[in-house]
Design a protein around this motif. Structure first.
Motif: not given
Length: 542
Positions: A119-125
């Protein structure tokens, strides 16, 4: 576990805060890219440290050989709950630290990065786990727009949603006579969070109690119904509660046992062996420790079988008889066998090589073994004979570890009485970590066998020392106790003998004055009882 892409459990989609043209690391040569987008890196020429981190927490070398200023350790891969190792929630907060400028991230539950989706990169989840009360690994992998793929990074956290375990080890198993003291022993433990608080209430009164083993004594009890409630919380907020109830009475009931005594010398003997990991030391020499048992029961018409304290194993547990060593399809030793063969077979069968459940339940195992024999189930069929007496021998370094009806000493005795119309005398012998034996409890004894001691006293059985290097004397005492069972009548409850109450024995309608004594619930005579019909009149507390 749902993956982060398909189930939409990555939240807080933040924009990446910085970009580096080459991904923040050394330039990767095009011919080092594998077909699956993984990256192979060669060491820099000159033999020095390239400055890149190959392991979490490693630092680059100083080419000049001088001292290097201390800098904060760079994070890499992922972090769960800001580095915590324990949580009480299944909702996990994830922070990502790609080793280069990533375009995509793949998160998997497990330690191999095998189940997630890109999935598209994010910093946190966040990740909502369906697993509880175990260590949960989470792995993450990163990819940039050029197809470069990082290593698989793994972190784990223990999700604890179980309250502290509360086990009552000693408690009244029958009505208590008014004016006597009542002692209750229980333990409160919690792994891995630890116990935060324990409260105890006795009716409307609070009682001091704490984590670990507790002993509460209620002196000179008046008649009535009582209950002790124990409540506990662990350090992540999980709670549990258990209670034990008992009755104090000054009333008596009149009892009579009608028993037909034959001149047979039949006895069925069940060994219940602790095969848990804590018994490794005792198991190493189990065969030699019980070598002399058959010498003492010689001349009796005996049957011997073995089961384990494991309550769940599908072939060796839950009261199933263990197949005899080197005798496929056979589960019961008999006195008709060759002495040497019988002795070797028993010794080899008692010495268990497997590692069974740590939830040792020897009383339950004996209960279930009898149930299976009565229903002619599997190898248990024909083990308990209608016209024989019964002896149980438990060898364990830990107490009964559950509180169900079939773990209760008094219920076990009642079950045997009810199943055989009060015709079967029985004794329960225990080789255990004896309560109060500090040398054993600080050595190989795992925990004091309160309930095994209780059921042995209830049936006039022998109480031996599991920490002893040689069981010869104890085994001889147990074998003699088995012989004594043949001279016993097991009563349904503990008789009260005082100035107004006594025990009356009739044989064929006439008073029988054979010398006898009470050992627990067993009325034991000095001599073998002559054949006949016996009536035993006595009084018990209601």
């Amino acid at each position: 576990m749902k993956n982060l892409g398909l189930m939409g459990i990555l939240v807080a989609m933040f924009a990446l805060t910085g970009c580096l043209d080459n991904g923040g690391g050394s330039e990767v040569k095009q011919d080092l890219n594998n077909g699956d987008f993984s990256v192979v890196t060669d060491p820099e020429e000159g033999g020095g440290n390239s400055g890149g981190n190959t392991d979490e927490g490693s630092t680059g070398g100083n080419a000049g050989g001088g001292s290097t200023p201390t800098t904060p350790e760079a994070k890499e891969g992922l972090e769960i709950n800001k580095g915590a190792t324990l949580t009480g929630s299944t909702k996990l907060a994830l922070d990502f630290y790609s080793p280069f400028v990533a375009a995509y991230v793949k998160v998997s539950e497990g330690d191999t990065c095998a189940t997630g989706a890109w999935v598209d990169y994010v910093d946190s989840g966040t990740l909502n786990s369906s697993k509880t009360n175990q260590n949960v690994p989470v792995s993450a992998q990163f990819r940039d727009h050029d197809g470069r793929t990082s290593a698989c990074y793994t972190r784990s956290i223990y999700i604890d949603q179980a309250g502290p375990e509360i086990i009552f080890a000693k408690y009244p198993s029958a009505p208590v006579e008014e004016g006597l003291d009542v002692e209750i022993v229980f333990t409160v433990t919690d792994v891995p969070a630890g116990v935060a608080s324990v409260t105890c209430s006795f009716g409307t009164t609070s009682k001091a109690c704490a984590a670990g083993t507790n002993k509460i004594t209620f002196p000179k009890m008046a008649g009535g119904d009582y209950s002790l409630k124990v409540s506990a919380k662990d350090k992540v907020g999980n709670a549990s509660e258990k209670s034990i109830s008992f009755k104090v009475s000054s009333m008596y009931k009149q009892m009579v046992n009608n028993v037909r005594v034959n001149e047979y010398q039949k006895v069925d003997i069940l060994f219940v062996i602790d095969n848990s990991g804590s018994m490794e030391y005792e198991q190493k020499s189990m065969a030699s420790r019980v070598r002399n048992f058959l010498d003492v029961v010689k001349g009796l018409d005996w049957q011997i079988a073995v089961t384990t304290t494991d309550p769940v194993h599908k072939t060796l547990g839950d009261g199933r008889l263990v197949q005899l060593a080197n005798k496929p399809g056979q589960y019961i030793l008999t006195s008709s066998m060759n002495d040497t063969d019988a002795r070797n077979t028993l010794s080899s069968t008692l010495q268990r090589s497997e590692t069974g459940s740590g939830s040792e339940q020897g009383i339950l195992a004996a209960y279930r073994a009898i149930e299976r024999s009565l229903s002619s189930s599997g190898g248990n069929a024909n083990f308990i004979r209608n016209d024989s007496q019964l002896a149980v021998v438990v060898i364990s370094d830990e107490d009964e570890s559950a509180n169900g009806p079939k773990n209760d000493p008094a219920n076990f005795v009642k079950f045997v009485q009810d199943s055989f119309g009060a015709q079967k005398a029985m004794s329960f012998h225990s080789i255990i970590a004896r309560p109060g034996d500090q040398a054993c409890l600080k050595g190989e004894g795992y925990s004091a066998g309160f309930r095994y001691e209780q059921i042995s006293k209830l049936t006039g059985g022998v109480i031996g020392d599991v920490c002893a290097t040689d069981y010869a004397a104890q085994v001889q005492g147990i074998a003699e106790g088995v012989r004594k069972t043949l001279k016993s009548i097991t009563l349904s409850c503990a008789p009260v003998v005082d100035a107004m109450r006594s025990i009356l024995v009739l044989k064929d309608g006439q008073v029988y004055d054979g010398t006898r004594k009470m050992e627990g619930l067993n009325l034991v005579f000095d001599q073998m009882l002559p054949q006949g019909n016996y009536e035993v009149y006595y009084s018990c507390v209601k």
